[in-house]
Scaffold this motif. Sequence first.
Motif, PDB file in Angstrom:
ATOM      1  N   ALA A 253       0.822  -1.207   0.000  1.00 40.79           N
ATOM      2  CA  ALA A 253       0.000   0.000   0.000  1.00 40.79           C
ATOM      3  C   ALA A 253       0.859   1.262   0.000  1.00 40.79           C
ATOM      4  CB  ALA A 253      -0.925  -0.007   1.219  1.00 40.79           C
ATOM      5  N   ILE A 254       1.910   1.259   0.808  1.00 41.79           N
ATOM      6  CA  ILE A 254       2.777   2.437   0.896  1.00 41.79           C
ATOM      7  C   ILE A 254       3.584   2.616  -0.381  1.00 41.79           C
ATOM      8  CG2 ILE A 254       4.768   3.431   2.083  1.00 41.79           C
ATOM      9  CD1 ILE A 254       3.713   2.202   4.657  1.00 41.79           C
ATOM     10  N   SER A 255       4.213   1.531  -0.817  1.00 41.03           N
ATOM     11  CA  SER A 255       5.099   1.633  -1.986  1.00 41.03           C
ATOM     12  C   SER A 255       4.321   1.913  -3.268  1.00 41.03           C
ATOM     13  CB  SER A 255       5.925   0.357  -2.133  1.00 41.03           C
ATOM     14  OG  SER A 255       5.085  -0.762  -2.292  1.00 41.03           O
TER      15      SER A 255
ATOM     16  N   GLY B 244      -4.578   2.410  -0.981  1.00 42.51           N
ATOM     17  CA  GLY B 244      -5.060   2.096   0.351  1.00 42.51           C
ATOM     18  C   GLY B 244      -4.927   0.614   0.654  1.00 42.51           C
ATOM     19  N   PRO B 245      -4.828   0.245   1.943  1.00 50.26           N
ATOM     20  CA  PRO B 245      -4.701  -1.169   2.309  1.00 50.26           C
ATOM     21  C   PRO B 245      -5.853  -2.021   1.794  1.00 50.26           C
ATOM     22  CG  PRO B 245      -4.215   0.234   4.188  1.00 50.26           C
ATOM     23  CD  PRO B 245      -4.748   1.127   3.115  1.00 50.26           C
ATOM     24  N   ILE B 246      -7.095  -1.500   1.910  1.00 46.86           N
ATOM     25  CA  ILE B 246      -8.256  -2.253   1.424  1.00 46.86           C
ATOM     26  C   ILE B 246      -8.185  -2.423  -0.079  1.00 46.86           C
ATOM     27  CG2 ILE B 246     -10.772  -2.249   1.218  1.00 46.86           C
ATOM     28  CD1 ILE B 246     -10.901  -0.744   3.856  1.00 46.86           C
ATOM     29  N   GLU B 247      -7.758  -1.374  -0.785  1.00 46.89           N
ATOM     30  CA  GLU B 247      -7.626  -1.454  -2.235  1.00 46.89           C
ATOM     31  C   GLU B 247      -6.524  -2.444  -2.616  1.00 46.89           C
ATOM     32  OE1 GLU B 247      -6.717   1.417  -6.115  1.00 46.89           O
ATOM     33  OE2 GLU B 247      -6.830   2.263  -4.084  1.00 46.89           O
ATOM     34  N   ALA B 248      -5.441  -2.464  -1.837  1.00 48.70           N
ATOM     35  CA  ALA B 248      -4.348  -3.396  -2.117  1.00 48.70           C
ATOM     36  C   ALA B 248      -4.818  -4.845  -1.993  1.00 48.70           C
ATOM     37  CB  ALA B 248      -3.180  -3.138  -1.161  1.00 48.70           C
ATOM     38  N   VAL B 249      -5.592  -5.128  -0.939  1.00 52.57           N
ATOM     39  CA  VAL B 249      -6.123  -6.484  -0.771  1.00 52.57           C
ATOM     40  C   VAL B 249      -7.110  -6.815  -1.882  1.00 52.57           C
ATOM     41  CG1 VAL B 249      -7.469  -7.984   0.740  1.00 52.57           C
ATOM     42  CG2 VAL B 249      -5.784  -6.429   1.724  1.00 52.57           C
TER      43      VAL B 249
END
Length: 381
Positions: A87-89, A93-98
């Motif tokens: 998510a950071i790199s 967003g974390p939810i979008e990454a998942v």
Amino acid sequence: MVLKTFGWSFAVTALGLVAAVFYGGWAAFGIVAILSILEISVSFDNAVVNAGILKKMSAFWQKIFLTIGVLIAVFGMRLVFPVVIVAISAKVGPIEAVDLAVNDAERYEQLVTDAHPSIAAFGGMFLLMIFLDFIFEDRDIKWLGWLERPLAKLGKVDMLSVCVALVVLAVSAMTFAGQAHQHGGAHVDKTATVLLSGVFGLITYLVVGGLSGFFENKLEEEEEREHEAEEEARRTGKNVPVVVMAGKAAFFMFLYLEVLDASFSFDGVIAAFAITNDIVLMSLGLGIGAMYVRSLTVYLVRQGTLDDYVYLEHGAHYAIGALAVILMISIRYQIPEVVTGLIGVVLIAWSFWSSVRRNRRLAAEEGGQTTQEKAEVPSGV
């Protein structure tokens, strides 16, 4: 004994490998298996350190570490942390990454591939610092003496590992980062990104090491106070609140263990990016490995065999060093996943076999000395 200690690990392994087959076929099965072995190999010294501290703790605090600690290690560092890194790199967003990892693997792979130079630089510096601090330390037991003896002498120079890491980062930024590999085979200039990410990786290692040292000092202070209180009680005949003091010492032990475990979990997660960008496979493989590391910690404590295979810690750190180099090279060049995974396995197996040979040689020498001593004893006739 083995089934009792490793039973849960065997069960998690079976479930994880079956899930990998359903998720991505036999190729996914192979990646999860390699990640599991990788996690065990790079975290073996973590198990050794944990066992050395865990055996000093009460049964209650051992249970706390092996229950709450497992939740933190498996679900926190191995499941949540990879999402945070991506998510950071990749700046999502974390939810979008998942969601991307599960429902849009192609887009997710593109984001991770484009972010790989920053991930590789960050993780490469973190792993390299672990290796350098190990190899520059003067140890009583040396595996590759021809290499470790001169490096231990050089290690007497203050902050040498930091200087070497910064030189490696600068060289990597000037060579590999100028033509960083991107999705679709393109190459772009990522010099500034690699330099910044590498510096943050170095800072992260220094912070984690500082926290570990802080908790270790706190633990030593508590043990010293407890010892002084016991001595005073013996002189005055007073009772010592042993439970309270032991509780404080055990609490700091627990905190210290969690910081150590987090640092070793971190290098396992970073190293996994050299194997695959698939967060599902990464979580499955690292989760299985984490369970074995916990089971191995318990086994070492119960069996009391921490010193039997003295070169395994060396092999694990050489594997970490190799992975650090591979991550830096992978900024520009694609390294086959099988090659990356097998390097750690080969180094661990080599160090294990070297330990076995050493034990056999020492046993033979001890047997020869015993025979000679018997021959020198007068028969009395």
